[in-house]
Design an enzyme around this catalytic site. Structure first.
Site, PDB file in Angstrom:
ATOM      1  N   HIS A  95      47.981  35.072  87.392  1.00  0.00           N
ATOM      2  CA  HIS A  95      48.155  36.339  88.102  1.00  0.00           C
ATOM      3  C   HIS A  95      48.248  36.112  89.607  1.00  0.00           C
ATOM      4  O   HIS A  95      47.282  35.708  90.232  1.00  0.00           O
ATOM      5  CB  HIS A  95      46.955  37.237  87.765  1.00  0.00           C
ATOM      6  N   GLU A 117      52.937  34.841  87.380  1.00  0.00           N
ATOM      7  CA  GLU A 117      53.239  36.244  87.692  1.00  0.00           C
ATOM      8  C   GLU A 117      53.300  36.384  89.200  1.00  0.00           C
ATOM      9  O   GLU A 117      52.434  35.855  89.910  1.00  0.00           O
ATOM     10  CB  GLU A 117      52.145  37.157  87.119  1.00  0.00           C
ATOM     11  N   ASP A 160      54.677  39.157  92.593  1.00  0.00           N
ATOM     12  CA  ASP A 160      55.005  40.534  92.969  1.00  0.00           C
ATOM     13  C   ASP A 160      56.108  40.533  94.021  1.00  0.00           C
ATOM     14  O   ASP A 160      56.055  39.735  94.966  1.00  0.00           O
ATOM     15  CB  ASP A 160      53.757  41.214  93.539  1.00  0.00           C
ATOM     16  N   HIS A 188      52.115  41.151  97.243  1.00  0.00           N
ATOM     17  CA  HIS A 188      51.669  42.247  96.377  1.00  0.00           C
ATOM     18  C   HIS A 188      51.731  43.607  97.060  1.00  0.00           C
ATOM     19  O   HIS A 188      52.294  44.557  96.532  1.00  0.00           O
ATOM     20  CB  HIS A 188      50.238  41.978  95.891  1.00  0.00           C
ATOM     21  N   GLU A 195      57.411  40.742  88.934  1.00  0.00           N
ATOM     22  CA  GLU A 195      56.975  42.140  88.921  1.00  0.00           C
ATOM     23  C   GLU A 195      57.592  42.883  90.097  1.00  0.00           C
ATOM     24  O   GLU A 195      57.267  42.612  91.263  1.00  0.00           O
ATOM     25  CB  GLU A 195      55.440  42.254  88.966  1.00  0.00           C
TER      26      GLU A 195
HETATM   27  O1  G3P Z   1      51.611  42.184  86.064  1.00  0.00           O
HETATM   28  C1  G3P Z   1      50.247  42.397  85.912  1.00  0.00           C
HETATM   29  C2  G3P Z   1      49.585  42.829  87.195  1.00  0.00           C
HETATM   30  O2  G3P Z   1      50.030  41.989  88.222  1.00  0.00           O
HETATM   31  C3  G3P Z   1      49.864  44.258  87.556  1.00  0.00           C
HETATM   32  O3  G3P Z   1      49.100  44.721  88.605  1.00  0.00           O
HETATM   33  O4  G3P Z   1      48.569  45.305  90.918  1.00  0.00           O
HETATM   34  O5  G3P Z   1      48.104  43.012  90.109  1.00  0.00           O
HETATM   35  O6  G3P Z   1      50.448  43.750  90.483  1.00  0.00           O
HETATM   36  P1  G3P Z   1      49.051  44.170  90.099  1.00  0.00           P
HETATM   37 MG    MG Z   2      51.488  42.012  89.792  1.00  0.00          MG
END
Ligand code: G3P
Ligand code: MG
Length: 241
Positions: free
Chosen positions: A9, A36, A38, A51, A110
């Site tokens: 993450h 993952e 962002d 993020h 994401e």
């Molecule tokens: O993709 C899972 C997670 O990353 C979603 O929430 O706020 O951490 O981007 P966030």
């Molecule tokens: Mg995320």
């Protein structure tokens, strides 16, 4: 026993600043199955990996990501907030991540804003062999991407609202996975996803007891800030069987 799929993450964000090349390298070293990350767009339309929509929490800058050029964003210190050891870390471009890690493991892109969708699809054409999943909380964005690309691997993120609606959207999009927040997971949701043949991968899970309990409920994988811990635990579970 099939091992759960472990998404790092924001990279291995427990041991390096989130969404940086160091965090992604650490996740690879930890044996994560995927990264993952962002994505926002700079004001000159370049996809960047961060993020928040603002800069204060994870960089030395201030203001909105969308109001700075990619060149300006790259000059910011994206590591000192985490530790002085990472003072040289900058905000990566998505292009940097695809080039460095695209051939190594799966990438979960994401999308944090609507306008990033088509830009990212265009960039992905330069990386035809990258193993990617595109995810978002924004169903409208995912529906648009599906309308222009029938083959794109799409995952639906869910945190608030009606999970039945989110699962329905995932079915209609032929999504490859459903990604609910940990505090939203329940047996009825998992049953609905099983019926729809939708693997469920839960975020964010750093606690081993929680992870094992979710596996018992039928979950297929996790997003974790500590991929080394979860990989080691599940490998040891398998070898002790
Ligand atoms: O993709 C899972 C997670 O990353 C979603 O929430 O706020 O951490 O981007 P966030
Ligand atoms: Mg995320």
């Amino acid at each position: 026993m099939t091992q759960p799929f472990i998404w790092a993450h924001r990279g291995a964000s427990s041991c390096a600043p989130e969404n940086t090349l160091s965090a992604f390298s650490a996740a690879v070293a930890a044996g994560a199955d995927g990264l993952e990350l962002d994505i926002h767009l700079s004001c000159d339309g370049i996809p960047v990996v961060i993020h928040d929509e603002t800069l204060e929490r994870t960089t030395g800058g201030c203001g909105f990501v969308a109001e700075m050029t990619a060149q300006q964003l790259r000059q910011l210190d994206a590591g000192s907030w985490f530790s002085a050891d990472f003072a040289d870390e900058s905000i990566p471009l998505l292009d940097d991540v695809l080039r460095t890690f695209g051939g190594q493991l799966r990438l979960n892109l994401e999308l944090k804003e609507l306008r990033a969708g088509m830009v990212v699809l265009k960039l992905l054409k330069q990386y035809p062999s990258a193993d990617i999943v595109v995810s978002s909380f924004n169903c409208e964005l995912l529906q648009h991407l599906r309308s222009v690309n029938a083959d794109l691997p799409i995952a639906v993120l869910f945190e608030l609202g009606n999970w039945r609606h989110a699962v329905k959207v995932a079915r209609e999009l032929s999504a490859c996975a459903f990604h609910p927040a940990l505090n939203q997971v329940n047996d009825a949701m998992l049953a609905a996803c099983t019926e729809a043949a939708l693997p469920v991968l839960v975020w964010t899970v750093d606690d081993l007891c929680t992870a094992r309990s979710l596996i018992g409920m039928g979950v297929s994988g996790f997003f974790t800030n500590d991929p080394a811990k979860l990989k080691a635990a599940f490998q040891s579970d398998v070898s002790s069987m």
